[in-house]
Enzyme design. Sequence first.
Site, PDB file in Angstrom:
ATOM      1  N   ASP A  92      10.272  -3.266  10.198  1.00 22.25           N
ATOM      2  CA  ASP A  92       9.729  -4.468  10.839  1.00 22.25           C
ATOM      3  C   ASP A  92      10.618  -5.712  10.713  1.00 22.25           C
ATOM      4  O   ASP A  92      10.132  -6.817  10.444  1.00 22.25           O
ATOM      5  CB  ASP A  92       8.338  -4.783  10.270  1.00 22.25           C
ATOM      6  CG  ASP A  92       7.375  -3.621  10.382  1.00 22.25           C
ATOM      7  OD1 ASP A  92       7.701  -2.630  11.041  1.00 22.25           O
ATOM      8  OD2 ASP A  92       6.280  -3.698   9.776  1.00 22.25           O
ATOM      9  N   LYS A 153       4.389   0.181  15.907  1.00 22.49           N
ATOM     10  CA  LYS A 153       3.230   0.561  15.099  1.00 22.49           C
ATOM     11  C   LYS A 153       2.260  -0.600  14.995  1.00 22.49           C
ATOM     12  O   LYS A 153       2.622  -1.766  15.207  1.00 22.49           O
ATOM     13  CB  LYS A 153       3.653   1.018  13.695  1.00 22.49           C
ATOM     14  CG  LYS A 153       4.252  -0.056  12.796  1.00 22.49           C
ATOM     15  CD  LYS A 153       4.653   0.525  11.447  1.00 22.49           C
ATOM     16  CE  LYS A 153       5.294  -0.492  10.523  1.00 22.49           C
ATOM     17  NZ  LYS A 153       4.394  -1.531  10.027  1.00 22.49           N
ATOM     18  N   CYS A 186       3.792  -4.097   4.270  1.00 21.80           N
ATOM     19  CA  CYS A 186       4.312  -2.866   4.883  1.00 21.80           C
ATOM     20  C   CYS A 186       5.241  -2.095   3.945  1.00 21.80           C
ATOM     21  O   CYS A 186       5.182  -0.862   3.893  1.00 21.80           O
ATOM     22  CB  CYS A 186       5.021  -3.204   6.188  1.00 21.80           C
ATOM     23  SG  CYS A 186       3.908  -3.915   7.433  1.00 21.80           S
TER      24      CYS A 186
END
Length: 269
Positions: A92, A153, A186
């Site tokens: 990310d 995602k 994450c």
Amino acid sequence: FCFSVFARPSSVPHGAGYELLIQKFLSLYGDQIDMHRKFVVQLFAEEWSQYIDLPKGFLVNERCKVRLVPLQIQITTLGNLTPSSTVFFCCDMQERFRPAIKYFGDIISVGQRLLQGARLLGIPVIVTEQYPKGLGSTVQEIDLTGAKLVLPKTKFSMVLPEVEAALAEIPGVRSIVLFGVETHVCIQQTALELIGRGLEVHIVADATSSRSMMDRMFALERLARTGIIVTTSEAILLQLVADKEHPKFKEIQNLIKASAPESGLLSKV
């Protein structure tokens, strides 16, 4: 492992104690028990409606239920890395995080260096982007050329069915090198899922950050306590080449020499 025992020869002899119970467990489940682990025999106590450790001097004199419980013992993680058994996870590193994540420019630089190293060493790279429709794509400074998978995602963890399928296609994967944002969300959730699947996880401290340095610090501390390896990009790259005579050593060395001066992020570990 659980079974009921009776005070008769067809099950466990009357007066049987701990050693005979162990033999019974081995005769029933020997092919499933890892004898290198420690374990304890427990007895189901009707008055408590739960299992308790086998009382000292216990002997079978009536019908009862016992179970064998493997003990969770901490095993030291060595953290050895080889290119053939390693996959890089880039998590990310997206444009909309730029103004919010502390030291974001620095972790972009380090992340790019890691991906260059991965290409030089033939290490597969898996990249995710958290809700790219709203948060944008991976920043332009990071070159994703040759990445095995670039996947959008909404789940915080990178461990998606597509990622698991991609890992299954790579023979002998043992170690995951993980970096990106955010450390306490994450990165943390990905790392915990990966070790739950038996993989060894290396988190690159100079390539992961959060909006809050407190969140980052406590996440790294928590992860280190679980046996996850918190390390640095230089340590990762040099561990992967392992030898000055490695054919890619000079190129990896040049990557490291070209790195920017330390930003202070590592002082926040």
